[in-house]
Design a protein around this motif. Structure first.
Motif, short mmCIF file in Angstrom:
data_model
loop_
_atom_site.label_atom_id
_atom_site.label_comp_id
_atom_site.label_asym_id
_atom_site.label_seq_id
_atom_site.Cartn_x
_atom_site.Cartn_y
_atom_site.Cartn_z
N LEU A 77 34.61 34.49 -29.07
CA LEU A 77 35.68 34.90 -27.92
C LEU A 77 35.20 34.12 -26.51
CD1 LEU A 77 38.68 35.87 -27.69
CD2 LEU A 77 37.62 38.07 -27.01
N SER A 78 33.90 34.33 -26.32
CA SER A 78 33.42 33.88 -24.88
C SER A 78 33.55 32.21 -25.01
CB SER A 78 32.05 34.38 -24.45
OG SER A 78 31.12 33.89 -25.49
N ASP A 79 33.53 31.71 -26.06
CA ASP A 79 33.79 30.00 -26.01
C ASP A 79 35.13 29.73 -25.53
OD1 ASP A 79 31.20 29.62 -27.15
OD2 ASP A 79 31.70 29.91 -29.06
N VAL A 213 32.20 33.87 -40.31
CA VAL A 213 30.80 33.73 -39.89
C VAL A 213 30.71 32.22 -40.26
CG1 VAL A 213 28.31 33.69 -40.72
CG2 VAL A 213 29.88 35.75 -41.21
N SER A 214 30.66 31.53 -38.76
CA SER A 214 30.85 30.25 -38.66
C SER A 214 29.74 29.44 -38.32
CB SER A 214 32.13 29.72 -37.60
OG SER A 214 32.09 28.60 -37.68
N PHE A 215 29.20 28.56 -39.02
CA PHE A 215 28.03 27.63 -38.76
C PHE A 215 28.65 26.26 -38.53
CE2 PHE A 215 25.89 31.19 -40.81
CZ PHE A 215 24.77 31.26 -39.93
N PRO A 216 28.25 25.54 -37.44
CA PRO A 216 29.16 24.22 -36.98
C PRO A 216 28.49 23.62 -38.32
CG PRO A 216 28.31 25.09 -35.13
CD PRO A 216 28.00 26.14 -36.16
N PRO A 341 27.63 23.01 -26.77
CA PRO A 341 27.61 24.11 -25.89
C PRO A 341 29.09 25.00 -26.18
CG PRO A 341 27.33 22.04 -24.72
CD PRO A 341 27.53 21.62 -25.90
N HIS A 342 30.06 24.38 -26.64
CA HIS A 342 31.20 25.47 -26.80
C HIS A 342 31.01 25.97 -28.22
CE1 HIS A 342 32.22 21.66 -28.80
NE2 HIS A 342 33.07 22.08 -29.78
N GLU A 343 29.95 25.57 -28.92
CA GLU A 343 29.77 26.33 -30.35
C GLU A 343 28.68 27.51 -30.16
OE1 GLU A 343 30.86 22.46 -33.18
OE2 GLU A 343 28.74 22.85 -32.45
N ARG A 344 28.08 27.54 -29.04
CA ARG A 344 26.71 28.21 -29.15
C ARG A 344 27.13 29.81 -29.34
NH1 ARG A 344 24.81 25.42 -23.76
NH2 ARG A 344 23.67 23.75 -24.62
N ALA A 345 27.90 30.40 -28.62
CA ALA A 345 28.29 31.85 -29.07
C ALA A 345 28.50 32.31 -30.38
CB ALA A 345 29.20 32.16 -28.22
N GLY A 346 29.42 31.39 -30.80
CA GLY A 346 29.74 31.43 -32.42
C GLY A 346 28.75 31.42 -33.22
#
Length: 412
Positions: A77-79, A213-216, A341-346
């Protein structure tokens, strides 16, 4: 300075980025200390209120279920909303959990406190790790990742040890540790409110709440063979926290709340210190070192349990603790640089989902099996499974060795 391109800060922060970095590093430590602080107190609550042993499993499960629910829903959510608002919400929940612990008068209130605490910890985990990394000083690149790895394990050690020492020194002051934590959390909430934001608001906040559960995509090939290292490390943590104190009692015949804290610290404390010392080590090398020491520690644990030696058991736990810290640092340093950067929290939330599942499910299963198979045989089998996972990761490292022209120190 920190926001993604195209965004403008909404206000000038009152707390400089460098100060905010250390505030958030302390939040990481305190939140995890709060999560382990109740563990040495459960036998005292059980004696005081007379609830059956199965309630201890329910209390443990309540925390884990709530934590996983938060990681799966609000982990990214913080992304979308920004780091600060999500962390402030998590800190408010954590403060509420400490207040419930102080007011606790039954097993039901302990379960309620752990449910709220699990929600708080799961909400904070991804946002907090990403925030620390994004606030790290420019001249100390990599420090954020090191503290993201060290903070949780050092916090777990500190919470268990301090809690056990306070209760051993003053059994009537069982609430003191929660009052101290509550005060620290209030101060940290103020510091968080005054700090800078590091990401801009982005669409998709509601969609991010769908459990996942999301891995880029670019991380997935590496994650397939690296994540078993996180599984091995945190499964070992589950063994130590769930069966470790009882194992020491079985080996020594002694019963001490301080001994409970010492056993937890033998693993998590040494793990956190190892992360701090190995922070600059190349990812592949630190992962290999971690899995080698974890395997050695588990082999020594099996020998110690078979021989009935408490000294060898504690020594083996220290060795395994260094492996725990180095191995988990290797996971973070291998996977996080591959995420945008926008994927870090996830991504961090996904790593912790795997870690906490590994921490909880095997521990609960071992507790059930120990009732029929016996405590020591169950622990020997558990240690053997962790050893096997560590060996599999070492094999994966060897199989996925970079080609000579790529160099031998890259972690990806």
């Amino acid at each position: 300075m920190f926001l993604r391109s195209g965004a403008a800060p909404r206000r000038r922060p009152l707390l400089p980025a460098r100060a905010a970095f250390w505030v958030q590093a302390s939040v990481l430590l305190v939140i995890m200390a709060a999560s382990s602080a109740p563990s040495p107190l459960y036998p005292l609550y059980q004696d005081q209120w007379g609830f059956p042993p199965v309630v201890l499993t329910v209390i443990f499960a309540a925390y884990v279920v709530a934590l996983l629910a938060a990681l799966l829903t609000v982990g990214a959510l913080s992304d979308h909303l920004g780091r600060r608002p999500v962390l402030l919400g998590a800190l408010v929940l954590e403060i509420a959990a400490m207040a419930v612990f102080v007011a606790a008068d039954s097993a039901g209130t302990l379960i309620a406190a752990r449910l709220v605490q699990g929600l708080a910890t799961g909400t904070a985990t991804g946002a907090l790790g990403a925030y620390v990394i994004e606030l790290e000083p420019r001249e100390r690149r990599g420090l954020g990742t090191v503290l993201t790895g060290a903070g949780p394990v050092l916090g777990l050690a500190a919470g268990a040890v301090v809690s056990s020492l306070i209760v051993a020194a003053a059994p009537a002051m069982i609430d003191l540790v929660f009052l101290v934590l509550l005060g620290l959390l209030v101060l940290q909430a103020v510091g968080t409110a005054l700090g800078p934001e590091t990401v801009a608001r982005a669409p998709g906040a509601l969609a991010s709440l769908v459990p996942r559960v999301s891995f880029p995509p670019q991380v997935r090939p590496t994650a397939l063979w690296v994540l078993p290292a996180a599984t091995a490390c945190w499964a070992l943590g589950g063994l130590i926290i769930s069966l470790g104190p009882n194992l020491v009692r079985t080996l020594t015949g002694a019963e001490s709340v301080v001994l409970t804290g010492v056993v937890v610290a033998a693993l998590t404390g040494t793990g956190g210190i190892a992360i701090l010392f190995l922070g600059a080590t190349a990812p592949r090398r630190v992962l290999a070192l971690g899995m080698s020491l974890l395997a050695a520690g588990m082999a020594a644990t099996i020998g110690a349990l078979a021989a009935g030696s408490v000294a060898l058991y504690l020594a083996a736990t220290v060795v395994a603790g260094v492996g725990f810290g180095a191995g988990f640092l290797g996971v973070l340093r291998t996977l996080l640089p591959q995420a945008a950067p926008h994927e870090r929290a996830g991504l961090l939330s996904a790593i912790y989902v795997v870690s906490y599942l590994s921490h909880s499910i095997p521990a609960v299963a071992a507790g059930a099996v120990a009732g029929t198979a016996g405590l020591v045989p169950t622990a020997i089998g558990y240690a053997g499974a962790v050893l096997l996972l560590a060996v599999l990761v070492l094999a994966g490292l060897r199989r996925n060795r970079p080609a000579p022209e790529q160099g031998g120190t890259s972690g990806v």
